[in-house]
Design a protein around this motif. Structure first.
Motif, mmCIF file in Angstrom:
data_model
loop_
_atom_site.group_PDB
_atom_site.id
_atom_site.type_symbol
_atom_site.label_atom_id
_atom_site.label_comp_id
_atom_site.label_asym_id
_atom_site.label_seq_id
_atom_site.Cartn_x
_atom_site.Cartn_y
_atom_site.Cartn_z
ATOM 1 N N VAL A 109 -26.769 -28.338 0.092
ATOM 2 C CA VAL A 109 -26.360 -29.273 -0.956
ATOM 3 C C VAL A 109 -25.345 -28.609 -1.881
ATOM 4 O O VAL A 109 -24.328 -29.204 -2.254
ATOM 5 N N GLY A 110 -25.610 -27.365 -2.261
ATOM 6 C CA GLY A 110 -24.646 -26.646 -3.089
ATOM 7 C C GLY A 110 -23.320 -26.448 -2.387
ATOM 8 O O GLY A 110 -22.255 -26.555 -3.003
ATOM 9 N N PHE A 111 -23.361 -26.164 -1.085
ATOM 10 C CA PHE A 111 -22.132 -26.002 -0.318
ATOM 11 C C PHE A 111 -21.355 -27.313 -0.247
ATOM 12 O O PHE A 111 -20.127 -27.322 -0.360
ATOM 13 N N ALA A 112 -22.064 -28.431 -0.105
ATOM 14 C CA ALA A 112 -21.398 -29.739 -0.105
ATOM 15 C C ALA A 112 -20.708 -29.992 -1.444
ATOM 16 O O ALA A 112 -19.593 -30.520 -1.497
ATOM 17 N N GLY A 113 -21.378 -29.594 -2.534
ATOM 18 C CA GLY A 113 -20.745 -29.730 -3.839
ATOM 19 C C GLY A 113 -19.482 -28.895 -3.948
ATOM 20 O O GLY A 113 -18.471 -29.342 -4.508
#
Length: 297
Positions: free
Chosen positions: A124-128
């Motif tokens: 999720v952080g990488f998607a952000g």
């Protein structure tokens, strides 16, 4: 404690990048990178000597120090070169594929336990981060690849640091890193002096640039002390997502110093990054409480 120290790193590290961006192309990027480590060695060596934390490294340890230093020199130079073109928040956002890489390396190389929920939080952080990265590729082109190189190198550096941080004092580790990087970098500057190669040919800085170089060195030293202590307290796979907080402080500095304000996509990305980092923190705290032994009756 490891998480708290990593937060300290995330708050201090963008200060180093802000100083480097303010320096710009007034001196060679290699000179800026070497000065950063020269300052680190100069600040920490007296402290380590007075406290009795120094020792004579054996051949294996010396090689590891030189490898870590070479990795950090190249990674730093690539990132500082990118900062001459990219906004500071964009450059750091692109760099933030590194915690995702580090989480994978922590599990594969160090055999650190990583549960599926932490993998999901990192994703999720990488998607952000991707929401912030995309416009930089379309606007600046190949220059946006330089922070990606920094990300890969820094992940390897973190793995090596994790292996060494548990065997020596963090101040000692950062002192030897600064000395090794200086020993590798100064001959390069001497060799390319007068070469006319902009990135490698050193020049004598004016007083304003000297002040900026000093500020960069202090920020770099303090931030990496926090990093080394953090890695001696907690596994790399846990600390990796906490690094996402660095983009928040970078955004604040970018707005204050350079007038760069995130667009809507960037704001959504930052929100995802913060959410994933907080989830990892709360999840680890919950697991830590479960692992603690019950008090004796």
């Amino acid at each position: 404690m490891g998480i708290a120290l990593m937060v300290g790193f995330a708050l201090l590290a963008p200060g180093m990048d802000a100083f480097a961006k303010l320096i710009g192309d007034s001196v060679a990027v290699a000179q800026v990178a070497v000065t950063r480590f020269l300052m680190q060695a100069g600040l920490l060596l007296p402290l380590a000597a007075v406290m009795g934390w120094l020792h004579l490294p054996d051949r294996t340890e010396t090689c590891l120090h030189l490898v870590r230093a070479a990795i950090m020199l190249i990674a730093t130079a690539l990132f500082f070169q990118a900062l001459q073109v990219l906004p500071i928040a964009d450059a750091i956002a692109i760099f933030f594929v590194e915690p995702f890489i580090l989480t994978l390396l922590g599990g594969l190389i160090l055999r650190e336990p990583i549960g599926p929920r932490r993998y999901i939080a990192c994703a999720v952080g990488f998607a952000g981060a991707l929401l912030i990265i995309q416009p930089s590729f379309s606007t600046f082109g190949p220059v946006a690849m330089l922070p990606l190189g920094t990300a890969m190198l820094f992940a390897i550096y973190m793995i090596l640091t994790r292996r060494m941080a548990t065997r020596m004092h963090p101040i000692t580790l950062q002192t030897y890193t600064g000395l090794a990087a200086t020993a590798l970098g100064v001959p390069v500057l001497i060799w390319f002096n007068g070469s006319g190669i902009t990135a490698l040919d050193p020049v004598w800085p004016d007083m304003q640039t000297v002040a900026l170089l000093l500020g960069m060195g202090v920020c770099a030293t303090l931030s990496h002390i926090c990093l080394s202590f953090a890695l001696s307290y907690a596994p790399a796979s846990l600390l990796a997502p906490i690094q996402y907080l660095e983009i928040v402080s970078a955004t604040v500095l970018g707005l204050y110093l350079f007038g760069d304000f995130p667009d809507m996509l960037s704001l959504i990305g930052i929100a995802l990054i913060i959410a994933s980092g907080l989830f990892v923190f709360l999840r680890e705290r919950h697991l830590d409480l479960k692992r603690r032994p019950l008090p004796a009756p």
